[in-house]
Design a protein around this motif. Structure first.
Motif, mmCIF file in Angstrom:
data_model
loop_
_atom_site.group_PDB
_atom_site.id
_atom_site.type_symbol
_atom_site.label_atom_id
_atom_site.label_comp_id
_atom_site.label_asym_id
_atom_site.label_seq_id
_atom_site.Cartn_x
_atom_site.Cartn_y
_atom_site.Cartn_z
ATOM 1 N N HIS A 1 11.049 39.867 -51.144
ATOM 2 C CA HIS A 1 9.472 40.161 -51.422
ATOM 3 C C HIS A 1 9.222 41.509 -50.310
ATOM 4 C CE1 HIS A 1 7.721 35.926 -52.039
ATOM 5 N NE2 HIS A 1 9.211 36.084 -52.673
ATOM 6 N N MET A 2 10.653 41.862 -48.975
ATOM 7 C CA MET A 2 10.073 42.385 -48.318
ATOM 8 C C MET A 2 10.339 43.745 -48.860
ATOM 9 S SD MET A 2 9.750 42.191 -45.282
ATOM 10 C CE MET A 2 10.214 43.326 -44.628
ATOM 11 N N MET A 3 11.170 44.077 -49.958
ATOM 12 C CA MET A 3 11.475 45.088 -51.064
ATOM 13 C C MET A 3 10.640 45.930 -51.429
ATOM 14 S SD MET A 3 14.767 46.131 -50.000
ATOM 15 C CE MET A 3 15.138 47.415 -51.583
ATOM 16 N N PHE A 4 9.384 44.956 -51.447
ATOM 17 C CA PHE A 4 8.029 45.638 -52.376
ATOM 18 C C PHE A 4 6.536 45.701 -50.864
ATOM 19 C CE2 PHE A 4 9.911 44.059 -55.662
ATOM 20 C CZ PHE A 4 9.804 44.780 -56.240
ATOM 21 N N ASN A 5 7.386 45.760 -49.710
ATOM 22 C CA ASN A 5 6.096 46.087 -48.946
ATOM 23 C C ASN A 5 6.448 47.117 -47.816
ATOM 24 O OD1 ASN A 5 4.937 43.388 -49.046
ATOM 25 N ND2 ASN A 5 6.948 42.148 -47.914
ATOM 26 N N GLY A 6 6.807 48.391 -47.912
ATOM 27 C CA GLY A 6 6.159 49.716 -47.709
ATOM 28 C C GLY A 6 7.730 50.512 -46.873
ATOM 29 N N ALA A 7 7.521 51.148 -46.747
ATOM 30 C CA ALA A 7 9.472 51.905 -46.490
ATOM 31 C C ALA A 7 8.262 52.954 -45.709
ATOM 32 C CB ALA A 7 9.752 52.900 -47.438
ATOM 33 N N LYS A 8 9.048 54.336 -45.528
ATOM 34 C CA LYS A 8 9.224 55.484 -45.015
ATOM 35 C C LYS A 8 8.065 56.641 -45.678
ATOM 36 C CE LYS A 8 10.475 59.803 -42.535
ATOM 37 N NZ LYS A 8 12.058 60.058 -41.814
ATOM 38 N N LYS A 9 8.452 57.003 -47.144
ATOM 39 C CA LYS A 9 7.441 57.662 -47.448
ATOM 40 C C LYS A 9 5.970 56.311 -47.392
ATOM 41 C CE LYS A 9 7.509 61.428 -50.804
ATOM 42 N NZ LYS A 9 8.118 61.944 -51.953
ATOM 43 N N TYR A 10 6.159 55.702 -48.601
ATOM 44 C CA TYR A 10 5.757 54.926 -49.318
ATOM 45 C C TYR A 10 5.665 53.532 -48.449
ATOM 46 C CZ TYR A 10 6.915 58.390 -53.437
ATOM 47 O OH TYR A 10 7.279 59.227 -53.976
ATOM 48 N N GLY A 11 3.863 54.059 -48.005
ATOM 49 C CA GLY A 11 3.935 52.313 -47.260
ATOM 50 C C GLY A 11 3.814 50.998 -47.736
ATOM 51 N N PRO A 12 2.606 50.368 -47.391
ATOM 52 C CA PRO A 12 2.525 49.052 -47.688
ATOM 53 C C PRO A 12 1.680 49.482 -48.925
ATOM 54 C CG PRO A 12 1.752 48.563 -45.265
ATOM 55 C CD PRO A 12 3.086 49.928 -45.567
ATOM 56 N N LYS A 13 1.988 48.340 -49.948
ATOM 57 C CA LYS A 13 1.433 48.088 -50.913
ATOM 58 C C LYS A 13 1.731 49.531 -51.996
ATOM 59 C CE LYS A 13 -0.240 44.439 -49.667
ATOM 60 N NZ LYS A 13 0.794 43.028 -50.047
ATOM 61 N N MET A 14 2.106 50.400 -51.834
ATOM 62 C CA MET A 14 2.312 51.350 -52.148
ATOM 63 C C MET A 14 3.102 52.314 -53.715
ATOM 64 S SD MET A 14 1.728 54.940 -49.617
ATOM 65 C CE MET A 14 1.978 56.114 -50.795
ATOM 66 N N PHE A 15 4.184 51.319 -52.975
ATOM 67 C CA PHE A 15 5.417 51.381 -53.646
ATOM 68 C C PHE A 15 4.948 50.458 -55.531
ATOM 69 C CE2 PHE A 15 8.309 49.282 -56.524
ATOM 70 C CZ PHE A 15 10.207 50.232 -55.783
ATOM 71 N N ASP A 16 4.012 49.436 -56.054
ATOM 72 C CA ASP A 16 3.455 49.151 -56.511
ATOM 73 C C ASP A 16 2.218 50.062 -57.171
ATOM 74 O OD1 ASP A 16 4.938 47.032 -57.090
ATOM 75 O OD2 ASP A 16 3.323 45.317 -56.026
ATOM 76 N N ARG A 17 1.482 50.424 -56.674
ATOM 77 C CA ARG A 17 0.476 51.384 -56.717
ATOM 78 C C ARG A 17 0.976 52.803 -57.422
ATOM 79 N NH1 ARG A 17 -3.234 50.429 -51.704
ATOM 80 N NH2 ARG A 17 -4.168 48.256 -51.543
ATOM 81 N N THR A 18 2.065 53.441 -56.857
ATOM 82 C CA THR A 18 1.734 55.011 -57.638
ATOM 83 C C THR A 18 3.260 54.312 -58.377
ATOM 84 O OG1 THR A 18 3.001 54.846 -54.990
ATOM 85 C CG2 THR A 18 3.823 56.538 -56.103
#
Length: 443
Positions: free
Chosen positions: A77-94
């Motif tokens: 779950h956590m791996m999809f919830n944001g990092a340094k360059k791609y924040g919350p929800k941005m992984f899926d959206r990008t």
């Protein structure tokens, strides 16, 4: 279920052999290892202008200890919830903006992330993955939000799935020492107790590049993959290897039993669990075929012996791929008016009959053909190829063993089936779990 003649199945198998598998040979899979220890395997396939990236992380519930059970699944779950360059929800959206999609799953042995995308989006995928591997944002607010999601998932899963109810109780009885004793989703109290430090250390240890195997298949070129891997993944530092799982489950010396009472269940459910070797053991292929003989299709032993005779509504078997010795599961759902005792006796009788009398050449050939057809069909798609390559690399010790799998299945004889049934599917090696609305009187 459709019925196939042996000749038709063999002709279909030959067709798949001539097309899909011939087009994918061991020499077609190229691999390299980055300086940080990440192994990357590449299968060039330009049949469609798409590609995928499967990231196999060697971490599952077997790597946990009491107090942090379920933490492997939590990171799914956590791996999809944001990092340094791609924040919350941005992984899926990008990824979706680039035309891609993704999924993930956690097992007792692995956590696997799957990315599918147009081939021209490959650099975006490398950038996304590198960001969350190295810079995952483990912040208190997001942790508490996902902790609630996982706790709810555990509760609703047990409420809605009789299989999960039974399996959790059966595993706890069948395993006295090995971490396979708890469910992948973990214990309720542990889900509530993970600390930020637990999570940070677990991610640092198990999401280290030297703990992963990456498979990329599709319309890609090895040189391009190497360039992108060196640009995005190679700078991520390796970590000290995770601790080994050294616990060996002691030999089970007698039948164990558990009972689960659930008011909402309409008819009794029975699950049997037998200890079997790890997937890398030579008996894997015979056990896998035995599973199919028992429950695959309307002509299977348990369908004819239990469903056709209205003892069971349904029956199924399951044998997970596994790094360590695990369980061979058999589950049945009783027909209305059938007791748990009657269902259990019927299930065991069909198993014991194979151990006592063996199987025919004809029924073994049938399940071999079905197994081979499924194998070849999986190897027709880039997703199937990536998943199969990674699976064999991890569970069988080398990806090239997948190209010997058809021969390994074909080598299994009726005597092998009878032998593994006698060796593993016996009372002293069995744990029985019964789920029912009310406990039946002792017989």
């Amino acid at each position: 279920m459709k019925r196939y003649t042996k000749a038709l199945l063999l002709s279909v198998g030959m067709l798949f052999t001539a097309s899909a598998v011939q087009a994918t040979e061991a020499k077609d899979i190229q691999s390299f290892t980055l300086d940080n220890g990440m192994k990357i395997m590449v299968l060039e396939d330009s049949s469609i202008p798409n590609a995928n990236m499967y990231l196999f992380w060697k971490v599952g519930s077997r790597n946990e200890v009491p107090g942090i059970t379920g933490i492997s699944h939590f990171f799914e779950h956590m791996m999809f919830n944001g990092a340094k360059k791609y924040g919350p929800k941005m992984f899926d959206r990008t990824m979706e903006a680039a035309g891609g999609a993704n999924n993930a799953y956690t097992t007792e042995n692995l956590t696997v992330y799957t990315d599918w995308f147009p081939a021209n989006a490959i650099e975006t995928i490398f950038d996304l993955e590198a960001d969350r591997i190295e810079n995952l944002d483990i912040n208190p607010e997001m942790v508490e939000s996902e902790r609630g999601v996982v706790a709810s998932e555990r509760l609703t899963g047990l409420e809605n799935s009789n299989w999960r109810n039974l399996q959790e109780e059966l595993k706890g009885a069948a395993f006295r020492a090995h971490p396979y004793s708890w469910s992948v989703i973990g214990h309720e109290s542990d889900i509530a107790a993970w600390t930020l430090d637990d999570l940070v250390q677990y991610h640092k240890t198990y999401y280290a590049p030297n703990n992963a195997v990456v498979v990329i298949a599709g319309d890609v070129k090895l040189a391009e993959v190497k360039r992108l891997a060196n640009q995005y993944l190679a700078p991520i530092p390796a970590q000290a290897p995770p601790r080994e799982v050294k616990t060996v489950e002691p030999l089970q010396k007698g039948e164990r039993r558990v009972y689960v009472q659930k008011a909402s269940v309409s008819t009794p459910n029975v699950m049997l669990g037998y200890h079997v070797p790890a997937t890398s053991n030579a008996d894997y292929y015979a056990l896998d075929l035995l599973s199919s003989i028992l429950t695959t299709g309307n002509s299977s032993r348990m369908y004819q012996g239990l469903v056709d005779k209205q003892v069971a509504i349904e029956v199924e078997t399951y044998m997970p791929m596994s790094f360590d010795p695990n369980l061979f599961y058999v589950m049945g759902v009783a027909n209305p008016g059938i007791t748990a005792v009657e269902l259990e006796k019927g299930m065991i009788a069909e198993i014991n009959r194979i151990g006592r009398e063996g199987v025919t050449e004809q029924e073994l050939e049938k399940v071999k053909n079905i197994k081979l057809m499924g194998f070849y069909q999986a190897m027709e798609t880039i997703n199937g190829k990536a998943n199969t390559v990674g699976t064999y690399e991890l569970f069988f010790g080398s990806y090239d063993k997948l190209f010997n799998a058809p021969q390994e299945y074909n080598k299994v004889t009726p005597a092998d089936i009878q032998r593994v049934a006698q060796t593993y599917l016996k009372r002293s090696n069995r744990t029985v779990a019964v789920l029912a609305a009310t406990e039946e009187a002792d017989e």
